[in-house]
Design an enzyme around this catalytic site. Structure first.
Site, PDB file in Angstrom:
ATOM      1  N   LYS A  30       0.827  -1.212   0.000  1.00 52.91           N
ATOM      2  CA  LYS A  30       0.000   0.000   0.000  1.00 52.91           C
ATOM      3  C   LYS A  30       0.855   1.253   0.000  1.00 52.91           C
ATOM      4  CE  LYS A  30       0.877   1.261   4.453  1.00 52.91           C
ATOM      5  NZ  LYS A  30       1.572   2.462   4.871  1.00 52.91           N
ATOM      6  N   ALA A 128       0.858  -7.283   4.875  1.00 53.29           N
ATOM      7  CA  ALA A 128       0.320  -8.066   3.763  1.00 53.29           C
ATOM      8  C   ALA A 128       0.551  -9.557   4.012  1.00 53.29           C
ATOM      9  CB  ALA A 128       0.963  -7.633   2.445  1.00 53.29           C
ATOM     10  N   ASP A 160      -2.214  -1.872   9.837  1.00 57.48           N
ATOM     11  CA  ASP A 160      -2.379  -1.920   8.383  1.00 57.48           C
ATOM     12  C   ASP A 160      -2.840  -3.285   7.868  1.00 57.48           C
ATOM     13  OD1 ASP A 160      -1.476   0.707   8.126  1.00 57.48           O
ATOM     14  OD2 ASP A 160       0.614   0.097   7.869  1.00 57.48           O
TER      15      ASP A 160
HETATM   16  O1  C5P Z   1      -0.057  -1.142  14.469  1.00 52.36           O
HETATM   17  P1  C5P Z   1       1.379  -1.261  14.127  1.00 52.36           P
HETATM   18  O2  C5P Z   1       1.996  -2.533  14.651  1.00 52.36           O
HETATM   19  O3  C5P Z   1       1.671  -1.041  12.697  1.00 52.36           O
HETATM   20  O4  C5P Z   1       2.086  -0.080  14.888  1.00 52.36           O
HETATM   21  C1  C5P Z   1       3.461  -0.019  15.134  1.00 52.36           C
HETATM   22  C2  C5P Z   1       3.719   1.147  16.055  1.00 52.36           C
HETATM   23  O5  C5P Z   1       3.489   2.367  15.340  1.00 52.36           O
HETATM   24  C3  C5P Z   1       2.818   1.236  17.274  1.00 52.36           C
HETATM   25  O6  C5P Z   1       3.320   0.464  18.330  1.00 52.36           O
HETATM   26  C4  C5P Z   1       2.820   2.705  17.576  1.00 52.36           C
HETATM   27  O7  C5P Z   1       4.015   3.053  18.247  1.00 52.36           O
HETATM   28  C5  C5P Z   1       2.906   3.331  16.198  1.00 52.36           C
HETATM   29  N1  C5P Z   1       1.561   3.711  15.678  1.00 52.36           N
HETATM   30  C6  C5P Z   1       0.951   4.825  16.196  1.00 52.36           C
HETATM   31  N2  C5P Z   1      -0.283   5.201  15.737  1.00 52.36           N
HETATM   32  C7  C5P Z   1      -0.894   4.495  14.769  1.00 52.36           C
HETATM   33  C8  C5P Z   1      -0.274   3.346  14.200  1.00 52.36           C
HETATM   34  C9  C5P Z   1       0.972   2.977  14.687  1.00 52.36           C
HETATM   35  O8  C5P Z   1       1.503   5.502  17.068  1.00 52.36           O
HETATM   36  N3  C5P Z   1      -2.099   4.865  14.341  1.00 52.36           N
END
Ligand code: C5P
Length: 325
Positions: A30, A128, A160
């Site tokens: 993406k 993905a 994601d």
């Molecule tokens: O959800 P994901 O594992 O991709 O997120 C990785 C890190 O990115 C989270 O632990 C957080 O620190 C940050 N994040 C955030 N706000 C979001 C998505 C991710 O702060 N909306």
């Protein structure tokens, strides 16, 4: 508007759906055409409004039936040698989460993932893999979970992952996992410049917070409805004018060489705009057409902070399952 059901997902009212011998699914990466980021919330995440577009770089996920309860993973392709294949891998976590949800700890799978999406590049390659694993194992094990249930599991795995189940164009809110389908725009031609090293998503968000504390930016998850409409169905030049990534200043601050890549690409004839992908550091260039994208791809390869150049188009369609019984 809610998302339509995935064609290949088996409805939840068919608990005895047949098991398969092998399932294959290709899940696209993406780009965030817009990424509006609000202030850090108490849960440690940032509220977002984002327009996702799936692009034609794919993770090819294959799941094969095993007669025992082992979950095994092999990876090939882009950056795979750097990735662990144990329970810290998001694909393995996805298979475990699905199995646990179903309460069937005896189910096993051989997973093979061939990667095209740059690793730690802001293009949701790991997400993905997890989305493909959920789709493939759901069919392989005959669990019959529908898209809403898979999306719930996806959201627990990462912000994601849910988008990987849907692809096309979508508006993401919450942490990015609450999705609303958007119309699939006309074709957009993209060139991606992959940087020699990756960026950590949490580190980029932390730097975003630091810049907010210093008054260098004002966090806001607001995205005007007109901007969303332009991004999902505008012509390439109108899309170019509406692109936005609030994480870009933080990504460039942590990886200053990106600025030179972005400027060099923008200067090439036929390039409409540049944008850092998500939390970076992959640079994306929107081109006026496929011929301009081919020209840019040839030019970018010689730049010092470009490890690899990838061509793709968006929006890529929803993942389709190939099931062998
Ligand atoms: O959800 P994901 O594992 O991709 O997120 C990785 C890190 O990115 C989270 O632990 C957080 O620190 C940050 N994040 C955030 N706000 C979001 C998505 C991710 O702060 N909306």
């Amino acid at each position: 508007m809610s998302l339509p059901d995935l064609d290949a997902a088996q409805p939840a009212d068919r608990p005895n759906a047949p098991r398969a011998a092998k399932v294959r699914v290709r899940v696209p990466g993406k780009i965030n055409l817009a990424l509006a980021v609000g202030p850090l919330a108490a849960d440690g995440f940032h509220p977002l409004s984002t327009v996702f577009q799936a692009v034609s770089l794919f993770e090819d996920v294959q799941a094969r039936w095993r007669d025992d309860d082992q979950i095994r993973l092999q990876m090939t392709g882009q950056g795979s040698e750097e990735l662990p294949c144990d329970q810290t891998n998001l694909a393995v976590r996805a298979a475990l989460a699905l199995r646990q949800r179903h309460g069937s700890s005896e189910l096993g799978v051989d997973l093979r993932i061939d990667k095209q999406i740059p690793m730690a590049g802001g293009m949701a390659g790991g997400s993905a893999d997890a989305a493909g694993t959920l789709l493939a194992c759901n069919a392989l094990w005959g669990l019959g979970l529908g898209l809403p249930e898979l999306s719930e599991l996806a959201a627990e795995l990462g912000s994601d992952v849910a988008f990987g189940l849907h692809a096309g164009n979508a508006l993401g809110t919450g942490r990015g996992e609450q999705l609303t389908a958007l119309p699939a725009s006309g074709r957009l031609d993209w060139v991606f410049a992959v940087a020699p090293r990756g960026l950590s998503t949490p580190a980029v968000y932390r730097h975003f917070d630091l810049m907010a504390e210093r008054g260098e930016l004002v966090p806001s998850a607001q995205l005007a409805a007109e901007v969303v409409a332009t991004l999902s169905s505008g012509t390439p030049d109108r899309v170019a004018g509406a692109l936005r990534n609030d994480l870009q200043p933080a990504a460039v601050a942590l990886y200053p060489e990106l600025a030179a890549t972005l400027t060099a690409g923008e200067a090439v004839d036929g390039v409409l705009a540049s944008l850092v992908c998500g939390s970076g550091p992959t640079s994306a260039f929107l081109c006026v057409d496929a011929a301009a994208a081919d020209r840019l791809a040839a030019d970018l390869g010689g730049l010092p902070e470009v490890r690899q150049v990838l061509r793709a188009f968006g929006p890529a369609p929803r993942p389709k399952l190939e099931v062998t019984v």
